[in-house]
Design a protein around this motif. Structure first.
Motif, short mmCIF file in Angstrom:
data_model
loop_
_atom_site.label_atom_id
_atom_site.label_comp_id
_atom_site.label_asym_id
_atom_site.label_seq_id
_atom_site.Cartn_x
_atom_site.Cartn_y
_atom_site.Cartn_z
N PRO A 39 0.84 -1.20 0.00
CA PRO A 39 0.00 0.00 0.00
C PRO A 39 0.88 1.25 0.00
N LYS A 40 0.44 2.27 -0.69
CA LYS A 40 1.25 3.48 -0.81
C LYS A 40 1.06 4.41 0.38
N VAL A 41 2.14 5.06 0.76
CA VAL A 41 2.20 5.94 1.91
C VAL A 41 2.33 7.38 1.40
N VAL A 42 1.81 8.31 2.17
CA VAL A 42 1.91 9.73 1.81
C VAL A 42 3.38 10.17 1.89
N ILE A 43 3.84 10.85 0.84
CA ILE A 43 5.22 11.32 0.77
C ILE A 43 5.23 12.84 0.64
N TYR A 44 6.05 13.47 1.47
CA TYR A 44 6.31 14.90 1.35
C TYR A 44 7.78 15.07 0.98
N ILE A 45 8.04 15.78 -0.10
CA ILE A 45 9.42 16.13 -0.43
C ILE A 45 9.83 17.22 0.55
N LEU A 46 11.01 17.06 1.13
CA LEU A 46 11.58 18.07 2.03
C LEU A 46 12.99 18.34 1.52
N LYS A 70 2.62 14.31 -1.98
CA LYS A 70 1.52 15.16 -1.52
C LYS A 70 1.87 16.64 -1.58
N ASP A 71 3.15 16.98 -1.24
CA ASP A 71 3.54 18.38 -1.25
C ASP A 71 5.06 18.48 -1.34
N TYR A 72 5.51 19.66 -1.72
CA TYR A 72 6.93 19.96 -1.85
C TYR A 72 7.25 21.03 -0.81
#
Length: 127
Positions: A80-87, A106-108
């Motif tokens: 299952p895919k997990v929410v990823i935020y680029i930091l 989800k966001d950058y």
């Protein structure tokens, strides 16, 4: 603890890792934080874990496996895919546009991550 939340921080900067771990601990001391210096370590852990993380913070420029290679390898995993935020410290529009074109992201976010923004993300993603 069945409702314990888990967060992956994938970044080759040990100082940022320490800051993120401390900020997440201050938000909720029960969050399990797993730290990885590059994407390949995190992919290996994702394959091995029986409990997936609830949230991933991902740096772009890392040795061995950068964010783009990580996303590619991650999409191939049958999990299952997990929410990823680029930091990232990158403010290059090409990185930002590339991230916007990937559904998993989800966001950058640009470093340094403000405490208030981290709390917003945790409230949203770790409910």
């Amino acid at each position: 603890m069945p409702n314990q939340k888990k967060v992956y921080v994938i970044d080759d900067d040990p100082i940022l890792q320490k800051i993120m771990k401390k900020m997440l601990f201050n938000y909720n001391p029960e969050i399990e934080v797993a730290l990885f210096l590059h994407g390949e370590e995190a992919i290996r852990q994702l394959k091995a874990d029986t409990v997936l993380p609830d949230l991933i913070f991902l740096d772009i420029n890392m040795p061995i496996m950068d964010a783009w290679d990580f996303i590619e390898a991650y999409e191939l995993l049958n999990i299952p895919k997990v929410v990823i935020y680029i930091l990232s410290s990158s403010i290059d529009y090409r990185d930002i546009d590339r991230a916007k074109g990937i559904d998993l992201i989800k966001d950058y976010l640009v470093k340094p991550l403000r405490k208030e923004r981290l709390i917003e993300i945790c409230e949203l993603e770790l409910k």
